[in-house]
Scaffold this motif. Structure first.
Motif, PDB file in Angstrom:
ATOM      1  N   ILE A  83      34.918  37.169  32.340  1.00 60.64           N
ATOM      2  CA  ILE A  83      35.753  36.914  33.356  1.00 60.64           C
ATOM      3  C   ILE A  83      36.485  35.504  32.881  1.00 60.64           C
ATOM      4  O   ILE A  83      35.836  34.395  32.968  1.00 60.64           O
ATOM      5  CB  ILE A  83      35.125  36.738  34.800  1.00 60.64           C
ATOM      6  CG1 ILE A  83      34.499  38.267  34.943  1.00 60.64           C
ATOM      7  CG2 ILE A  83      36.077  36.671  35.917  1.00 60.64           C
ATOM      8  CD1 ILE A  83      33.473  38.351  36.019  1.00 60.64           C
ATOM      9  N   SER A 121      35.426  48.763  35.218  1.00 60.43           N
ATOM     10  CA  SER A 121      35.064  47.627  34.232  1.00 60.43           C
ATOM     11  C   SER A 121      33.775  47.483  33.480  1.00 60.43           C
ATOM     12  O   SER A 121      33.781  46.994  32.457  1.00 60.43           O
ATOM     13  CB  SER A 121      35.375  46.345  34.872  1.00 60.43           C
ATOM     14  OG  SER A 121      36.827  46.068  35.710  1.00 60.43           O
ATOM     15  N   ILE A 173      38.798  40.131  32.118  1.00 64.27           N
ATOM     16  CA  ILE A 173      39.269  40.207  33.376  1.00 64.27           C
ATOM     17  C   ILE A 173      39.852  38.807  33.719  1.00 64.27           C
ATOM     18  O   ILE A 173      39.074  37.874  33.763  1.00 64.27           O
ATOM     19  CB  ILE A 173      38.115  40.480  34.386  1.00 64.27           C
ATOM     20  CG1 ILE A 173      37.545  41.990  34.183  1.00 64.27           C
ATOM     21  CG2 ILE A 173      38.905  40.399  35.753  1.00 64.27           C
ATOM     22  CD1 ILE A 173      36.674  42.423  34.934  1.00 64.27           C
ATOM     23  N   ILE A 194      33.273  39.929  41.667  1.00 64.16           N
ATOM     24  CA  ILE A 194      33.118  40.561  40.113  1.00 64.16           C
ATOM     25  C   ILE A 194      32.085  39.910  39.354  1.00 64.16           C
ATOM     26  O   ILE A 194      31.456  40.510  38.699  1.00 64.16           O
ATOM     27  CB  ILE A 194      34.693  40.221  39.678  1.00 64.16           C
ATOM     28  CG1 ILE A 194      35.787  40.911  40.458  1.00 64.16           C
ATOM     29  CG2 ILE A 194      34.689  40.645  38.377  1.00 64.16           C
ATOM     30  CD1 ILE A 194      36.877  40.260  40.125  1.00 64.16           C
ATOM     31  N   TYR A 195      31.841  38.661  39.408  1.00 65.55           N
ATOM     32  CA  TYR A 195      30.904  37.775  38.628  1.00 65.55           C
ATOM     33  C   TYR A 195      29.696  38.404  38.898  1.00 65.55           C
ATOM     34  O   TYR A 195      28.549  38.854  37.790  1.00 65.55           O
ATOM     35  CB  TYR A 195      30.954  36.611  38.897  1.00 65.55           C
ATOM     36  CG  TYR A 195      29.611  35.784  38.552  1.00 65.55           C
ATOM     37  CD1 TYR A 195      29.618  35.356  37.276  1.00 65.55           C
ATOM     38  CD2 TYR A 195      28.723  35.298  39.408  1.00 65.55           C
ATOM     39  CE1 TYR A 195      28.732  34.527  36.600  1.00 65.55           C
ATOM     40  CE2 TYR A 195      27.810  34.368  38.972  1.00 65.55           C
ATOM     41  CZ  TYR A 195      27.563  34.034  37.682  1.00 65.55           C
ATOM     42  OH  TYR A 195      26.586  33.172  37.205  1.00 65.55           O
ATOM     43  N   VAL A 217      31.377  33.664  32.948  1.00 62.87           N
ATOM     44  CA  VAL A 217      32.829  33.305  33.325  1.00 62.87           C
ATOM     45  C   VAL A 217      33.430  32.198  32.714  1.00 62.87           C
ATOM     46  O   VAL A 217      32.802  31.366  32.211  1.00 62.87           O
ATOM     47  CB  VAL A 217      32.780  32.937  34.884  1.00 62.87           C
ATOM     48  CG1 VAL A 217      34.199  32.282  35.358  1.00 62.87           C
ATOM     49  CG2 VAL A 217      32.664  34.257  35.838  1.00 62.87           C
TER      50      VAL A 217
END
Length: 241
Positions: free
Chosen positions: A69, A135, A142, A166-167, A174
């Motif tokens: 991410i 995903s 992302i 999301i993480y 990230v």
């Protein structure tokens, strides 16, 4: 004069590529569409350098074809195109306000963008959850802007919880990203200021940190590096006078 010529080229290219991308969006495969979008972004970077006089320096290790991410600072309309020019095929998180523009809306949807509810729109309930589910099997990065919108030079907006959602759900590292591109192309300003701009990819934040620790670490990383890049860019401007 440079800004005038650049704007004419940039928006002319944007219109031409949008028409081509729209045609490609009706194909059953997304690769030709994504290749066209990357072509536009790299053309925009070329014009930004050679016409507007704003070369983009990339620092750190930009992730390509990696399931990570990218959580980036957002200061300029150029941020998204420059990020795609550098990293290639990415899953970019975008507000569903884009639905007001049917042609562009179809392009970004067919390219596999993640739509989230913004600006009071409620036409995409569960979009983030659906995108997270999709995903799981993807290797492309992302891209998300944790502040949820453009920030002025020196400004820090509230970091929103979507990046942590999301993480947490995907269990991915990230990559924080800082920039000073706003010094050269400030938000949606038509005037461009000559000089180098930097996009810097910072040390990864490992998966599975607690929310508060993750959010604090992300914000500190991005904002500290961004302030340093802003100071560097402003020093260049002073030295150039």
């Amino acid at each position: 004069m440079r800004s005038l010529v650049f704007n004419a080229l940039f928006w002319g290219l944007a219109a031409a590529f949008a028409l081509i991308c729209y045609a490609l969006s009706w194909l059953p495969w997304r690769k030709p569409l994504v290749a066209c979008m990357i072509g536009f972004c790299r053309s925009a970077r070329f014009c930004l350098n050679w016409v507007a006089g704003v070369p983009i320096e990339v620092r750190g290790n930009p992730p390509t074809n990696q399931p990570v991410i990218i959580a980036a600072k957002h200061q300029s309309y150029a941020d998204g195109p420059m990020m795609m020019a550098i990293t290639g095929d990415i899953n970019f998180v975008i507000g569903n306000g884009i639905e007001k523009f049917p042609l562009i809306n179809r392009i970004v949807r067919q390219a596999g963008a993640t739509m989230v509810n913004t600006q009071g729109n409620t036409t995409a309930p569960g979009a983030l959850e659906a995108a997270i589910e999709r995903s799981h099997g993807e290797n492309r990065p992302i891209l998300i802007y944790p502040e949820g919108g453009l920030a002025a030079i020196g400004e820090t907006k509230r970091y929103r919880k979507g990046v942590h959602k999301i993480y947490e759900a995907l269990g991915r590292d990230v990559i924080p990203a800082a920039t000073n591109l706003g010094l050269r192309w400030n938000q949606d300003d038509w005037h461009k200021t000559q000089g180098p701009a930097v996009i810097e990819f910072l040390d990864p934040i490992p998966a599975d940190l607690p929310r508060d620790e993750f959010m604090q670490r992300l914000q500190t990383s991005v904002e500290t590096a961004t302030r340093a890049l802003e100071a560097e860019g402003m020093a260049f401007q002073e030295a150039s006078k």
